[in-house]
Design a protein around this motif. Structure first.
Motif, PDB file in Angstrom:
ATOM      1  N   GLY A 107       0.778  -1.231   0.000  1.00 32.80           N
ATOM      2  CA  GLY A 107       0.000   0.000   0.000  1.00 32.80           C
ATOM      3  C   GLY A 107       0.808   1.278   0.000  1.00 32.80           C
ATOM      4  O   GLY A 107       0.251   2.364  -0.111  1.00 32.80           O
ATOM      5  N   ALA A 108       2.122   1.192   0.130  1.00 32.80           N
ATOM      6  CA  ALA A 108       2.962   2.397   0.137  1.00 32.80           C
ATOM      7  C   ALA A 108       3.214   2.852  -1.291  1.00 32.80           C
ATOM      8  O   ALA A 108       3.248   2.049  -2.218  1.00 32.80           O
ATOM      9  CB  ALA A 108       4.287   2.133   0.845  1.00 32.80           C
ATOM     10  N   ARG A 109       3.387   4.146  -1.464  1.00 35.37           N
ATOM     11  CA  ARG A 109       3.628   4.701  -2.799  1.00 35.37           C
ATOM     12  C   ARG A 109       5.090   4.680  -3.194  1.00 35.37           C
ATOM     13  O   ARG A 109       5.425   5.022  -4.320  1.00 35.37           O
ATOM     14  CB  ARG A 109       3.094   6.128  -2.853  1.00 35.37           C
ATOM     15  N   GLU A 110       5.964   4.321  -2.266  1.00 33.17           N
ATOM     16  CA  GLU A 110       7.383   4.349  -2.586  1.00 33.17           C
ATOM     17  C   GLU A 110       8.137   3.230  -1.880  1.00 33.17           C
ATOM     18  O   GLU A 110       7.676   2.679  -0.892  1.00 33.17           O
ATOM     19  CB  GLU A 110       7.978   5.703  -2.217  1.00 33.17           C
ATOM     20  N   THR A 111       9.286   2.930  -2.429  1.00 34.06           N
ATOM     21  CA  THR A 111      10.195   1.966  -1.832  1.00 34.06           C
ATOM     22  C   THR A 111      10.990   2.686  -0.755  1.00 34.06           C
ATOM     23  O   THR A 111      11.301   3.864  -0.882  1.00 34.06           O
ATOM     24  CB  THR A 111      11.137   1.412  -2.918  1.00 34.06           C
ATOM     25  N   VAL A 112      11.328   1.970   0.311  1.00 33.92           N
ATOM     26  CA  VAL A 112      12.129   2.565   1.375  1.00 33.92           C
ATOM     27  C   VAL A 112      13.399   1.750   1.567  1.00 33.92           C
ATOM     28  O   VAL A 112      13.457   0.559   1.262  1.00 33.92           O
ATOM     29  CB  VAL A 112      11.357   2.686   2.709  1.00 33.92           C
ATOM     30  N   LEU A 113      14.416   2.427   2.061  1.00 36.88           N
ATOM     31  CA  LEU A 113      15.700   1.814   2.349  1.00 36.88           C
ATOM     32  C   LEU A 113      15.821   1.695   3.859  1.00 36.88           C
ATOM     33  O   LEU A 113      15.704   2.691   4.572  1.00 36.88           O
ATOM     34  CB  LEU A 113      16.830   2.691   1.800  1.00 36.88           C
ATOM     35  N   VAL A 114      16.025   0.473   4.343  1.00 36.37           N
ATOM     36  CA  VAL A 114      16.215   0.237   5.772  1.00 36.37           C
ATOM     37  C   VAL A 114      17.693  -0.040   5.973  1.00 36.37           C
ATOM     38  O   VAL A 114      18.241  -0.982   5.399  1.00 36.37           O
ATOM     39  CB  VAL A 114      15.359  -0.944   6.270  1.00 36.37           C
ATOM     40  N   MET A 115      18.341   0.795   6.779  1.00 33.42           N
ATOM     41  CA  MET A 115      19.782   0.687   7.032  1.00 33.42           C
ATOM     42  C   MET A 115      20.008   0.246   8.477  1.00 33.42           C
ATOM     43  O   MET A 115      19.426   0.821   9.395  1.00 33.42           O
ATOM     44  CB  MET A 115      20.448   2.040   6.812  1.00 33.42           C
ATOM     45  N   ARG A 116      20.849  -0.751   8.657  1.00 38.30           N
ATOM     46  CA  ARG A 116      21.209  -1.199  10.003  1.00 38.30           C
ATOM     47  C   ARG A 116      22.434  -0.401  10.429  1.00 38.30           C
ATOM     48  O   ARG A 116      23.471  -0.419   9.782  1.00 38.30           O
ATOM     49  CB  ARG A 116      21.536  -2.691  10.003  1.00 38.30           C
ATOM     50  N   LEU A 117      22.301   0.334  11.539  1.00 41.68           N
ATOM     51  CA  LEU A 117      23.383   1.141  12.087  1.00 41.68           C
ATOM     52  C   LEU A 117      23.990   0.416  13.284  1.00 41.68           C
ATOM     53  O   LEU A 117      23.641  -0.711  13.585  1.00 41.68           O
ATOM     54  CB  LEU A 117      22.846   2.516  12.481  1.00 41.68           C
ATOM     55  N   GLU A 118      24.860   1.071  13.989  1.00 44.60           N
ATOM     56  CA  GLU A 118      25.461   0.519  15.205  1.00 44.60           C
ATOM     57  C   GLU A 118      24.457   0.541  16.352  1.00 44.60           C
ATOM     58  O   GLU A 118      23.455   1.264  16.312  1.00 44.60           O
ATOM     59  CB  GLU A 118      26.695   1.356  15.597  1.00 44.60           C
ATOM     60  N   ASN A 119      24.735  -0.225  17.391  1.00 47.29           N
ATOM     61  CA  ASN A 119      23.966  -0.196  18.647  1.00 47.29           C
ATOM     62  C   ASN A 119      22.476  -0.430  18.455  1.00 47.29           C
ATOM     63  O   ASN A 119      21.641   0.252  19.045  1.00 47.29           O
ATOM     64  CB  ASN A 119      24.191   1.122  19.390  1.00 47.29           C
ATOM     65  N   ASP A 120      22.115  -1.378  17.632  1.00 50.88           N
ATOM     66  CA  ASP A 120      20.703  -1.725  17.399  1.00 50.88           C
ATOM     67  C   ASP A 120      19.859  -0.546  16.931  1.00 50.88           C
ATOM     68  O   ASP A 120      18.676  -0.461  17.232  1.00 50.88           O
ATOM     69  CB  ASP A 120      20.085  -2.351  18.652  1.00 50.88           C
ATOM     70  N   GLU A 121      20.471   0.367  16.197  1.00 47.82           N
ATOM     71  CA  GLU A 121      19.739   1.493  15.627  1.00 47.82           C
ATOM     72  C   GLU A 121      19.562   1.250  14.129  1.00 47.82           C
ATOM     73  O   GLU A 121      20.355   0.570  13.492  1.00 47.82           O
ATOM     74  CB  GLU A 121      20.488   2.802  15.866  1.00 47.82           C
TER      75      GLU A 121
END
Length: 150
Positions: A70-84
């Protein structure tokens, strides 16, 4: 490993980040296939990812493109340090093309008109004048939750 005797230095975290995206990774003269977004369920615009289900998100420095239902766009999920985590829209604010990670430049790049964005989504080269949209996210235990509501 390549079939020759070259000794390659250990990759840096930044190099691994780009390799994870796979826009253009060269090794032994071969390139990886085009990076495709993974479809994920969303309920009323809320996405909840079980992190272990996405191996790319288990290790800091990696990322994955997803397309929530249902979203109109693709998103980028980035894994950072410290579970962020950082969740960015992949829609260029200039004219709406989908940005891609450029491993060589270590930047997000719009293939249509050349805009460049850093890994925070901030413009480093136009013609885009606005940053990529960031979606607030919350990681608790093995779950990552964010909203893609407009």
């Amino acid at each position: 490993m390549c079939d020759d005797d070259r000794t390659e230095p250990e990759p840096t975290r930044r190099e691994l980040l780009g390799a994870a995206v796979g826009l253009v990774v060269v090794g032994c003269g071969k390139t990886t296939p085009k990076w495709e977004a993974t479809d994920v369920p969303a309920s009323d615009g809320i996405v909840e990812l079980n992190i272990p289900d996405f191996p790319e998100l288990v290790t800091p420095g990696n990322m994955i493109a997803i397309r929530p239902d249902g979203a109109r766009e693709t998103v980028l999920v980035m894994r950072l340090e410290n579970d962020e985590f950082r969740v960015l829209s992949m829609k260029c604010p200039h004219l709406g093309c989908t940005v891609r990670w450029d491993n060589e430049e270590q930047r997000l790049r719009c293939p249509c008109h050349g805009s460049r964005f850093d890994d925070h989504g901030q413009v480093v080269k136009g013609p885009a004048k606005q940053a990529l949209r960031e979606y607030p996210s919350n990681a608790v235990g093995t779950k990552l939750r964010f909203s893609v509501k407009s």
